[in-house]
Scaffold this motif. Structure first.
Motif, PDB file in Angstrom:
ATOM      1  N   LEU A   1       1.506  -1.592  -0.291  1.00 34.76           N
ATOM      2  CA  LEU A   1      -0.091  -0.136   0.004  1.00 34.76           C
ATOM      3  C   LEU A   1       0.976   0.951  -0.351  1.00 34.76           C
ATOM      4  N   LEU A   2       1.932   1.030   0.626  1.00 35.72           N
ATOM      5  CA  LEU A   2       3.055   2.421   0.931  1.00 35.72           C
ATOM      6  C   LEU A   2       3.437   2.551  -0.609  1.00 35.72           C
ATOM      7  N   GLY A   3       4.459   1.467  -1.668  1.00 33.19           N
ATOM      8  CA  GLY A   3       4.330   1.527  -3.150  1.00 33.19           C
ATOM      9  C   GLY A   3       3.128   2.168  -3.470  1.00 33.19           C
ATOM     10  N   VAL A   4       1.917   1.537  -3.652  1.00 38.39           N
ATOM     11  CA  VAL A   4       0.797   2.343  -4.391  1.00 38.39           C
ATOM     12  C   VAL A   4       0.836   3.497  -3.695  1.00 38.39           C
ATOM     13  N   SER A   5       0.825   3.778  -3.275  1.00 40.88           N
ATOM     14  CA  SER A   5       0.087   5.229  -2.455  1.00 40.88           C
ATOM     15  C   SER A   5       1.653   6.226  -3.105  1.00 40.88           C
ATOM     16  N   LEU A   6       3.066   6.215  -2.682  1.00 41.80           N
ATOM     17  CA  LEU A   6       4.034   6.430  -3.612  1.00 41.80           C
ATOM     18  C   LEU A   6       3.878   7.252  -5.338  1.00 41.80           C
ATOM     19  N   SER A   7       3.868   5.984  -5.383  1.00 42.36           N
ATOM     20  CA  SER A   7       3.429   5.738  -6.938  1.00 42.36           C
ATOM     21  C   SER A   7       2.565   6.845  -7.416  1.00 42.36           C
ATOM     22  N   ALA A   8       1.205   7.091  -6.814  1.00 40.26           N
ATOM     23  CA  ALA A   8       0.729   7.851  -7.556  1.00 40.26           C
ATOM     24  C   ALA A   8       0.512   9.541  -6.776  1.00 40.26           C
ATOM     25  N   TYR A   9       1.759   9.301  -5.560  1.00 47.32           N
ATOM     26  CA  TYR A   9       2.008  10.273  -5.342  1.00 47.32           C
ATOM     27  C   TYR A   9       3.051  11.299  -5.754  1.00 47.32           C
ATOM     28  N   SER A  10       3.699  10.219  -6.174  1.00 52.67           N
ATOM     29  CA  SER A  10       5.321  10.975  -7.494  1.00 52.67           C
ATOM     30  C   SER A  10       4.762  12.190  -8.261  1.00 52.67           C
TER      31      SER A  10
ATOM     32  N   SER B   1      11.662   6.809  -6.848  1.00 53.43           N
ATOM     33  CA  SER B   1      13.116   5.005  -6.223  1.00 53.43           C
ATOM     34  C   SER B   1      12.300   4.356  -5.232  1.00 53.43           C
ATOM     35  N   GLU B   2      11.956   5.500  -3.887  1.00 54.92           N
ATOM     36  CA  GLU B   2      10.991   4.617  -2.659  1.00 54.92           C
ATOM     37  C   GLU B   2       9.922   3.771  -2.657  1.00 54.92           C
ATOM     38  N   ALA B   3       9.163   4.067  -4.027  1.00 51.64           N
ATOM     39  CA  ALA B   3       7.878   3.317  -4.408  1.00 51.64           C
ATOM     40  C   ALA B   3       8.542   1.885  -4.619  1.00 51.64           C
ATOM     41  N   LEU B   4       9.448   2.003  -5.961  1.00 50.31           N
ATOM     42  CA  LEU B   4      10.029   0.620  -6.383  1.00 50.31           C
ATOM     43  C   LEU B   4      10.633   0.025  -5.426  1.00 50.31           C
ATOM     44  N   HIS B   5      11.381   0.966  -4.341  1.00 56.29           N
ATOM     45  CA  HIS B   5      11.806  -0.312  -3.146  1.00 56.29           C
ATOM     46  C   HIS B   5      10.829  -1.067  -2.488  1.00 56.29           C
ATOM     47  N   THR B   6       9.358  -0.509  -2.169  1.00 52.06           N
ATOM     48  CA  THR B   6       8.667  -0.648  -1.108  1.00 52.06           C
ATOM     49  C   THR B   6       7.698  -1.784  -1.496  1.00 52.06           C
ATOM     50  N   LEU B   7       7.478  -1.567  -2.908  1.00 57.08           N
ATOM     51  CA  LEU B   7       6.815  -2.835  -4.274  1.00 57.08           C
ATOM     52  C   LEU B   7       7.526  -4.117  -3.934  1.00 57.08           C
ATOM     53  N   GLU B   8       9.688  -4.270  -4.363  1.00 59.21           N
ATOM     54  CA  GLU B   8      10.231  -5.301  -4.147  1.00 59.21           C
ATOM     55  C   GLU B   8      10.139  -5.429  -3.292  1.00 59.21           C
ATOM     56  N   THR B   9       9.956  -4.494  -2.104  1.00 59.88           N
ATOM     57  CA  THR B   9       9.691  -5.532  -1.003  1.00 59.88           C
ATOM     58  C   THR B   9       8.455  -6.405  -0.611  1.00 59.88           C
ATOM     59  N   ALA B  10       7.287  -5.320  -0.622  1.00 62.61           N
ATOM     60  CA  ALA B  10       6.268  -6.286  -0.720  1.00 62.61           C
ATOM     61  C   ALA B  10       6.566  -7.901  -1.390  1.00 62.61           C
ATOM     62  N   CYS B  11       7.138  -7.171  -3.020  1.00 64.00           N
ATOM     63  CA  CYS B  11       6.767  -8.509  -3.559  1.00 64.00           C
ATOM     64  C   CYS B  11       7.937 -10.038  -3.167  1.00 64.00           C
ATOM     65  N   LYS B  12       9.575  -9.709  -2.373  1.00 62.73           N
ATOM     66  CA  LYS B  12       9.992 -10.225  -1.922  1.00 62.73           C
ATOM     67  C   LYS B  12       9.359 -11.196  -0.576  1.00 62.73           C
ATOM     68  N   LEU B  13       8.261 -10.234  -0.054  1.00 67.99           N
ATOM     69  CA  LEU B  13       7.961 -11.013   1.885  1.00 67.99           C
ATOM     70  C   LEU B  13       6.641 -11.885   1.087  1.00 67.99           C
ATOM     71  N   SER B  14       6.071 -12.363  -0.441  1.00 72.54           N
ATOM     72  CA  SER B  14       4.977 -12.304  -0.751  1.00 72.54           C
ATOM     73  C   SER B  14       5.358 -13.794  -1.446  1.00 72.54           C
ATOM     74  N   ARG B  15       6.659 -13.675  -1.685  1.00 68.80           N
ATOM     75  CA  ARG B  15       7.971 -14.379  -2.219  1.00 68.80           C
ATOM     76  C   ARG B  15       7.305 -14.927  -3.719  1.00 68.80           C
ATOM     77  N   MET B  16       7.194 -13.930  -4.341  1.00 67.53           N
ATOM     78  CA  MET B  16       6.438 -13.997  -5.787  1.00 67.53           C
ATOM     79  C   MET B  16       5.339 -14.423  -6.078  1.00 67.53           C
ATOM     80  N   GLU B  17       4.323 -14.436  -5.103  1.00 67.66           N
ATOM     81  CA  GLU B  17       3.097 -15.838  -5.217  1.00 67.66           C
ATOM     82  C   GLU B  17       1.956 -14.547  -4.814  1.00 67.66           C
ATOM     83  N   ASP B  18       2.193 -13.140  -4.810  1.00 67.50           N
ATOM     84  CA  ASP B  18       1.351 -12.550  -4.927  1.00 67.50           C
ATOM     85  C   ASP B  18       0.960 -11.404  -6.216  1.00 67.50           C
TER      86      ASP B  18
END
Length: 251
Positions: free
Chosen positions: A42-51, A65-82
Motif C-alpha cells: 500500500l505504501l508503494g502504490v501510494s508513493l507511486s501515485a504521489y510521485s 525510487s521509494e515506491a519501487l523499493h517498497t513494492l520490491e520488498t512486498a514482492c519478496k515478502l510474498s515470495r513472488m506469489e501475489d
C-alpha cells in the motif's frame, strides 16, 4: 485498512494515505510478515501515485525510487506469489521505462494466474508494444481473447486494433473495431433490463464505446473517408454530448 481506503481516493493519497502505511510499518516492527507485506504494498502504490503530483523532477524521482523499493520488498515478502503485488510492481517499472524488468514481471503474472486474468495479458501485450514488438503483442492479445469471456474483451480488442494500426493494417483494425462494437451491443441489451447495481459497469462500457467511435473516426480520417468519420462522431455524440476528443477529431 485506512491506508487501503486512501489508496482508492487520489485526493488523500499523500496525506493521510502514505502516512497511514508508514505508521502501520512502524507499529508492526516485523512481527507479522503478511501484514508487513500488505503495508509495503500500500505504501508503494501510494508513493507511486504521489510521485505524479511532484513539482520538481528530483522530487518525482525520489518518490518513484521509494515506491519501487517498497513494492520490491512486498514482492519478496510474498515470495513472488501475489499477482496483485507483481502487477503494481510491473506497472511501476513501466512508469519508469524499465521495460525489461516490466516484461519479466508481466510474464510472471501470466504464469502465476495461468492466464485467467485478462489484465496480465493486457499488460504483457502493452510492454511488447512499447518495445515495438507488435506481432508478438498481437499474438498475446489473440491468446488472451481465446481464454476470456466476451464480458472482458473490450480492452483486449481495442488494444488489438491499435496494434493493427501501428502495423499499418487499417482495414483489419476496422474489422476489429466492428467486432468490438458488436460486443457493446450485447452488453447494452444485457444491462438494459437490470437494476441500478449494474449502473457503474454500464457507464464504464459506454465510456469505452465513445472512445472506440473516436478511434474508428481517426482511422477513417487517415483513409480520407470523411463521411464515415463523421458518422462515427455522430454515434459518439449520441452517447455522450460533451467530449474534448470528439472536438479534436471534428477540427
Amino acid at each position: 485498512m485506512a491506508s487501503k481506503i486512501c489508496c482508492e481516493n487520489f485526493c488523500v493519497i499523500k496525506d493521510p494515505g502514505v502516512s497511514f502505511a508508514r505508521m502501520a510499518l512502524e507499529n508492526l516492527d516485523g512481527r507479522c510478515n503478511q501484514l508487513e507485506n500488505m503495508a509495503n504494498f500500500l505504501l508503494g502504490v501510494s508513493l507511486s501515485a504521489y510521485s505524479k503530483l511532484a513539482i520538481s523532477d528530483a522530487e518525482r524521482v525520489k518518490r518513484q525510487s521509494e515506491a519501487l523499493h517498497t513494492l520490491e520488498t512486498a514482492c519478496k515478502l510474498s515470495r513472488m506469489e501475489d499477482p496483485v503485488v507483481l502487477y503494481h510492481l510491473s506497472l511501476e517499472y513501466a512508469e519508469q521505462r524499465k521495460l525489461d524488468a516490466t516484461l519479466h514481471y508481466a510474464k510472471c503474472i501470466v504464469k502465476l494466474e495461468v492466464g485467467s486474468n485478462f489484465k496480465g495479458w493486457l499488460l504483457l501485450s502493452r510492454v511488447l508494444s512499447a518495445q515495438k514488438r507488435f506481432l508478438d503483442a498481437e499474438s498475446i492479445i489473440n491468446a488472451a481473447l481465446d481464454q476470456t469471456g466476451k464480458w472482458d474483451q473490450g480492452d483486449l480488442l481495442r488494444t488489438k486494433a491499435k496494434l493493427q494500426i501501428a502495423q499499418g493494417q487499417l482495414k483489419s483494425a476496422i474489422e476489429t473495431y466492428t467486432q468490438l462494437l458488436a460486443v457493446f451491443q450485447v452488453h447494452s441489451k444485457s444491462f438494459g433490463s437490470r437494476n441500478k447495481l449494474f449502473k457503474d459497469k454500464r457507464d464504464q462500457i459506454r465510456n469505452l464505446e465513445v472512445e472506440v467511435w473516436h478511434d474508428l473516426a481517426y482511422v477513417y480520417i487517415s483513409l480520407s473517408q470523411r463521411h464515415d468519420a463523421e458518422a462515427c462522431l455522430s454515434k459518439s455524440r449520441a452517447i455522450k454530448l460533451y467530449s474534448s476528443t470528439r472536438c479534436h477529431a471534428i477540427g
